[in-house]
Design a protein around this motif. Structure first.
Motif, PDB file in Angstrom:
ATOM      1  N   MET A 254       3.460   8.795   4.353  1.00 18.61           N
ATOM      2  CA  MET A 254       2.329   8.401   3.505  1.00 18.61           C
ATOM      3  C   MET A 254       2.783   7.409   2.438  1.00 18.61           C
ATOM      4  SD  MET A 254      -0.522   9.964   4.554  1.00 18.61           S
ATOM      5  CE  MET A 254      -1.667  10.502   3.263  1.00 18.61           C
ATOM      6  N   ASP A 255       3.967   7.626   1.870  1.00 12.79           N
ATOM      7  CA  ASP A 255       4.492   6.681   0.884  1.00 12.79           C
ATOM      8  C   ASP A 255       4.803   5.335   1.531  1.00 12.79           C
ATOM      9  OD1 ASP A 255       4.260   8.550  -1.142  1.00 12.79           O
ATOM     10  OD2 ASP A 255       6.344   9.227  -0.968  1.00 12.79           O
ATOM     11  N   TRP A 256       5.352   5.375   2.739  1.00  9.88           N
ATOM     12  CA  TRP A 256       5.611   4.133   3.477  1.00  9.88           C
ATOM     13  C   TRP A 256       4.319   3.376   3.738  1.00  9.88           C
ATOM     14  CZ3 TRP A 256       4.169   3.819   8.874  1.00  9.88           C
ATOM     15  CH2 TRP A 256       4.491   2.597   9.472  1.00  9.88           C
ATOM     16  N   LEU A 257       3.261   4.087   4.125  1.00 12.98           N
ATOM     17  CA  LEU A 257       1.982   3.441   4.375  1.00 12.98           C
ATOM     18  C   LEU A 257       1.404   2.845   3.093  1.00 12.98           C
ATOM     19  CD1 LEU A 257       0.448   6.090   6.786  1.00 12.98           C
ATOM     20  CD2 LEU A 257       0.931   3.697   7.373  1.00 12.98           C
ATOM     21  N   SER A 258       1.527   3.561   1.990  1.00  6.86           N
ATOM     22  CA  SER A 258       1.033   3.034   0.717  1.00  6.86           C
ATOM     23  C   SER A 258       1.729   1.725   0.364  1.00  6.86           C
ATOM     24  CB  SER A 258       1.244   4.058  -0.405  1.00  6.86           C
ATOM     25  OG  SER A 258       0.371   5.142  -0.277  1.00  6.86           O
ATOM     26  N   GLU A 259       3.036   1.708   0.556  1.00  5.25           N
ATOM     27  CA  GLU A 259       3.786   0.487   0.252  1.00  5.25           C
ATOM     28  C   GLU A 259       3.391  -0.641   1.194  1.00  5.25           C
ATOM     29  OE1 GLU A 259       8.421  -1.085  -0.149  1.00  5.25           O
ATOM     30  OE2 GLU A 259       7.989   1.019   0.314  1.00  5.25           O
ATOM     31  N   ARG A 260       3.259  -0.331   2.476  1.00  8.83           N
ATOM     32  CA  ARG A 260       2.907  -1.361   3.459  1.00  8.83           C
ATOM     33  C   ARG A 260       1.539  -1.955   3.168  1.00  8.83           C
ATOM     34  NH1 ARG A 260       4.660  -2.703   8.628  1.00  8.83           N
ATOM     35  NH2 ARG A 260       3.068  -3.726   9.916  1.00  8.83           N
ATOM     36  N   LEU A 261       0.594  -1.115   2.785  1.00 15.03           N
ATOM     37  CA  LEU A 261      -0.777  -1.563   2.589  1.00 15.03           C
ATOM     38  C   LEU A 261      -1.038  -2.117   1.189  1.00 15.03           C
ATOM     39  CD1 LEU A 261      -2.468   1.349   4.524  1.00 15.03           C
ATOM     40  CD2 LEU A 261      -2.661  -1.083   5.119  1.00 15.03           C
ATOM     41  N   SER A 262      -0.037  -2.095   0.347  1.00 18.51           N
ATOM     42  CA  SER A 262      -0.230  -2.643  -0.991  1.00 18.51           C
ATOM     43  C   SER A 262      -0.339  -4.166  -0.976  1.00 18.51           C
ATOM     44  CB  SER A 262       0.921  -2.220  -1.909  1.00 18.51           C
ATOM     45  OG  SER A 262       2.153  -2.763  -1.463  1.00 18.51           O
ATOM     46  N   ALA A 263       0.206  -4.800   0.069  1.00 17.98           N
ATOM     47  CA  ALA A 263       0.214  -6.268   0.121  1.00 17.98           C
ATOM     48  C   ALA A 263      -0.523  -6.828   1.328  1.00 17.98           C
ATOM     49  CB  ALA A 263       1.660  -6.769   0.123  1.00 17.98           C
ATOM     50  N   ARG A 264      -1.146  -5.972   2.111  1.00 21.35           N
ATOM     51  CA  ARG A 264      -1.908  -6.441   3.267  1.00 21.35           C
ATOM     52  C   ARG A 264      -3.150  -5.562   3.387  1.00 21.35           C
ATOM     53  NH1 ARG A 264       2.236  -6.034   7.984  1.00 21.35           N
ATOM     54  NH2 ARG A 264       3.774  -6.235   6.316  1.00 21.35           N
ATOM     55  N   ARG A 265      -4.251  -6.159   3.835  1.00 21.62           N
ATOM     56  CA  ARG A 265      -5.504  -5.401   3.848  1.00 21.62           C
ATOM     57  C   ARG A 265      -5.493  -4.316   4.918  1.00 21.62           C
ATOM     58  NH1 ARG A 265     -11.743  -7.782   3.693  1.00 21.62           N
ATOM     59  NH2 ARG A 265     -12.741  -5.716   3.486  1.00 21.62           N
ATOM     60  N   TYR A 266      -4.909  -4.627   6.066  1.00 23.97           N
ATOM     61  CA  TYR A 266      -4.864  -3.664   7.171  1.00 23.97           C
ATOM     62  C   TYR A 266      -3.421  -3.502   7.626  1.00 23.97           C
ATOM     63  CZ  TYR A 266      -9.792  -4.825   6.946  1.00 23.97           C
ATOM     64  OH  TYR A 266     -11.064  -5.041   6.496  1.00 23.97           O
ATOM     65  N   LEU A 267      -3.179  -2.573   8.501  1.00 24.05           N
ATOM     66  CA  LEU A 267      -1.813  -2.232   8.861  1.00 24.05           C
ATOM     67  C   LEU A 267      -1.034  -3.398   9.446  1.00 24.05           C
ATOM     68  CD1 LEU A 267      -2.127   1.388  10.304  1.00 24.05           C
ATOM     69  CD2 LEU A 267      -0.842   0.672   8.282  1.00 24.05           C
ATOM     70  N   MET A 268      -1.705  -4.255  10.204  1.00 20.03           N
ATOM     71  CA  MET A 268      -1.006  -5.370  10.834  1.00 20.03           C
ATOM     72  C   MET A 268      -1.304  -6.708  10.165  1.00 20.03           C
ATOM     73  SD  MET A 268       0.588  -3.457  12.791  1.00 20.03           S
ATOM     74  CE  MET A 268       1.658  -4.825  13.261  1.00 20.03           C
ATOM     75  N   GLY A 269      -1.960  -6.698   9.030  1.00 22.88           N
ATOM     76  CA  GLY A 269      -2.222  -7.953   8.336  1.00 22.88           C
ATOM     77  C   GLY A 269      -3.641  -8.050   7.839  1.00 22.88           C
ATOM     78  N   ALA A 270      -4.272  -9.178   8.122  1.00 23.07           N
ATOM     79  CA  ALA A 270      -5.584  -9.477   7.550  1.00 23.07           C
ATOM     80  C   ALA A 270      -6.750  -8.989   8.390  1.00 23.07           C
ATOM     81  CB  ALA A 270      -5.712 -10.990   7.328  1.00 23.07           C
ATOM     82  N   THR A 271      -6.482  -8.491   9.604  1.00 27.59           N
ATOM     83  CA  THR A 271      -7.580  -8.082  10.486  1.00 27.59           C
ATOM     84  C   THR A 271      -7.365  -6.665  11.007  1.00 27.59           C
ATOM     85  OG1 THR A 271      -6.524  -9.018  12.465  1.00 27.59           O
ATOM     86  CG2 THR A 271      -7.988 -10.463  11.218  1.00 27.59           C
ATOM     87  N   ILE A 272      -8.456  -6.027  11.396  1.00 28.81           N
ATOM     88  CA  ILE A 272      -8.442  -4.665  11.915  1.00 28.81           C
ATOM     89  C   ILE A 272      -7.862  -4.638  13.325  1.00 28.81           C
ATOM     90  CG2 ILE A 272      -9.962  -2.812  12.727  1.00 28.81           C
ATOM     91  CD1 ILE A 272     -11.846  -3.596  10.379  1.00 28.81           C
ATOM     92  N   THR A 273      -7.006  -3.659  13.589  1.00 33.49           N
ATOM     93  CA  THR A 273      -6.456  -3.453  14.930  1.00 33.49           C
ATOM     94  C   THR A 273      -6.578  -1.983  15.312  1.00 33.49           C
ATOM     95  OG1 THR A 273      -4.203  -2.964  14.158  1.00 33.49           O
ATOM     96  CG2 THR A 273      -4.748  -5.300  14.550  1.00 33.49           C
TER      97      THR A 273
ATOM     98  N   LEU B 291      -3.919   3.947  -0.545  1.00 32.26           N
ATOM     99  CA  LEU B 291      -4.474   4.541   0.672  1.00 32.26           C
ATOM    100  C   LEU B 291      -5.945   4.907   0.507  1.00 32.26           C
ATOM    101  CD1 LEU B 291      -1.643   6.832   2.095  1.00 32.26           C
ATOM    102  CD2 LEU B 291      -2.546   4.709   3.057  1.00 32.26           C
ATOM    103  N   TRP B 292      -6.332   5.329  -0.677  1.00 33.66           N
ATOM    104  CA  TRP B 292      -7.728   5.673  -0.919  1.00 33.66           C
ATOM    105  C   TRP B 292      -8.605   4.426  -0.841  1.00 33.66           C
ATOM    106  CZ3 TRP B 292     -11.605   8.453  -0.322  1.00 33.66           C
ATOM    107  CH2 TRP B 292     -12.653   8.625  -1.216  1.00 33.66           C
ATOM    108  N   ALA B 293      -8.163   3.324  -1.420  1.00 34.80           N
ATOM    109  CA  ALA B 293      -8.931   2.071  -1.325  1.00 34.80           C
ATOM    110  C   ALA B 293      -9.001   1.592   0.120  1.00 34.80           C
ATOM    111  CB  ALA B 293      -8.308   1.010  -2.224  1.00 34.80           C
ATOM    112  N   TYR B 294      -7.882   1.678   0.835  1.00 35.18           N
ATOM    113  CA  TYR B 294      -7.830   1.275   2.245  1.00 35.18           C
ATOM    114  C   TYR B 294      -8.792   2.115   3.087  1.00 35.18           C
ATOM    115  CZ  TYR B 294      -5.805   1.400   7.004  1.00 35.18           C
ATOM    116  OH  TYR B 294      -5.614   1.401   8.373  1.00 35.18           O
ATOM    117  N   ALA B 295      -8.770   3.429   2.884  1.00 31.73           N
ATOM    118  CA  ALA B 295      -9.654   4.315   3.646  1.00 31.73           C
ATOM    119  C   ALA B 295     -11.116   4.024   3.345  1.00 31.73           C
ATOM    120  CB  ALA B 295      -9.318   5.773   3.354  1.00 31.73           C
TER     121      ALA B 295
END
Length: 337
Positions: free
Chosen positions: A206-225, A259-263
């Protein structure tokens, strides 16, 4: 989700043991060339799902994003099942109107008499024979994208972009082992040691995901996958079920800003939040898992109003569907069918 044939609702915790998910699903595939005996054919197959189940939720979301609603019909089981099977108790008379079954188990038995493993959702059922084709949930969403492409809606998003495929596979693997399945390893742990290990792994991820998503909108970048679909179904259930019921309680999702903003961003995107029924989700977990919650009491909370508040993530990218388009929004309060 599977059930145990030796209890009323299912035994989920084995004392002294860590939880290990049985991933032996029916491997048959529905493909363009029909090499397994089941060719892609509009109107032939029925997706059986349940709004309660995160694995089924994936298929419901992908079907909607790709515009396959008129190509693959969908039947919905109720949130509570017994040790035998998910049931169609949401339908008039408790019978699926297309398959004519009261229990999903009947479709499994039509394919494999006396099928001994769990009767799980999602399942794709061959309507002419009323027999299940597959319940291999990771393969189902993969094939909805790759094998059913000729029937996608105009503007369907690219959920598996070539440019990030290798990295996406690694991300999805970590999301599955540490988060999607990680919450279950916490909740179904049969010893303090196995719980502590599962808890640590979950929160590292969960901490890794928070860090990853702090600089990108979605997991793989700017678009949903597809990777976002797979993570969302766990996050959507986190505060209502996993935080308390599964003892994943270091923090609530709503206490993790990124993660809350992303969700919330995904929840407010057509195709995601309009597949979620928190009432059915809570009823499933708190009633069916009687060895964890023997009273069967379903909690009234949490407050769901926060899901529709502004998320502010547009600054990280304003093209969630890339060169594609969002599915048409549903009327307020209507869930995807």
């Amino acid at each position: 989700m599977s059930t145990d044939q030796h209890s009323t609702t299912g035994a989920y915790v084995t004392g002294g043991e860590a939880f290990n998910r049985d991933m032996r699903y029916i491997p048959t595939r529905i493909t363009r060339d029909g090499r397994d005996g089941y060719p892609v054919e509009p109107g032939r197959y029925r997706l059986v799902a349940a709004r309660a189940c995160p694995w089924a939720n994936r298929a419901v979301i992908v079907r909607r994003l790709l515009g396959l609603e008129d190509v693959i019909s969908m039947g919905l089981c109720g949130p509570v099942h017994d040790a035998r099977s998910w049931t169609f108790d949401l339908d008039p008379g408790g019978v699926d109107p297309v398959l004519g079954y009261e229990r999903l188990q009947e479709a499994y038995f039509a394919r494999v008499p006396g099928y001994e493993r769990g009767i799980t959702v999602p399942a794709l059922v061959d309507v002419p024979t009323r027999a299940v084709v597959t319940n291999d949930f990771p393969q189902i969403t993969h094939d909805l994208f790759f094998e059913w492409r000729d029937h996608h809606r105009e503007g369907a998003p690219d959920l598996w972009p070539d440019a990030v495929r290798e990295e996406m596979d690694a991300v999805m693997e970590r999301v599955f082992t540490e988060v999607n399945n990680g919450v279950y390893r916490c909740g179904f742990a049969g010893s303090q040691e196995s719980y502590d290990q599962a808890y640590g792994r979950l929160w590292d991820a969960m901490d890794w995901l928070s860090e990853r998503l702090s600089a990108r909108r979605y997991l793989m970048g700017a678009t949903i996958t597809e990777a976002d679909v797979r993570l969302f179904t766990t996050l959507a259930r986190f505060d209502s079920v996993y935080h308390g019921h599964f003892k994943c309680n270091r923090q609530k999702l709503s206490e993790m800003p990124v993660l809350w903003a992303y969700a919330r961003d995904l929840f407010q995107t057509p195709g995601f939040g309009d597949t979620i029924d928190q009432g059915q989700i809570k009823r499933h977990y708190y009633v069916v898992h009687s060895d964890i919650n023997p009273t069967g009491i379903v909690p009234d909370g949490p407050d769901l109003a926060g899901w529709t508040t502004p998320h502010g993530r547009e600054a990280l990218g304003d093209r969630p569907f890339g060169d594609g388009t969002a599915p048409a929004p549903l009327p307020h309060g209507v869930l995807a069918t």
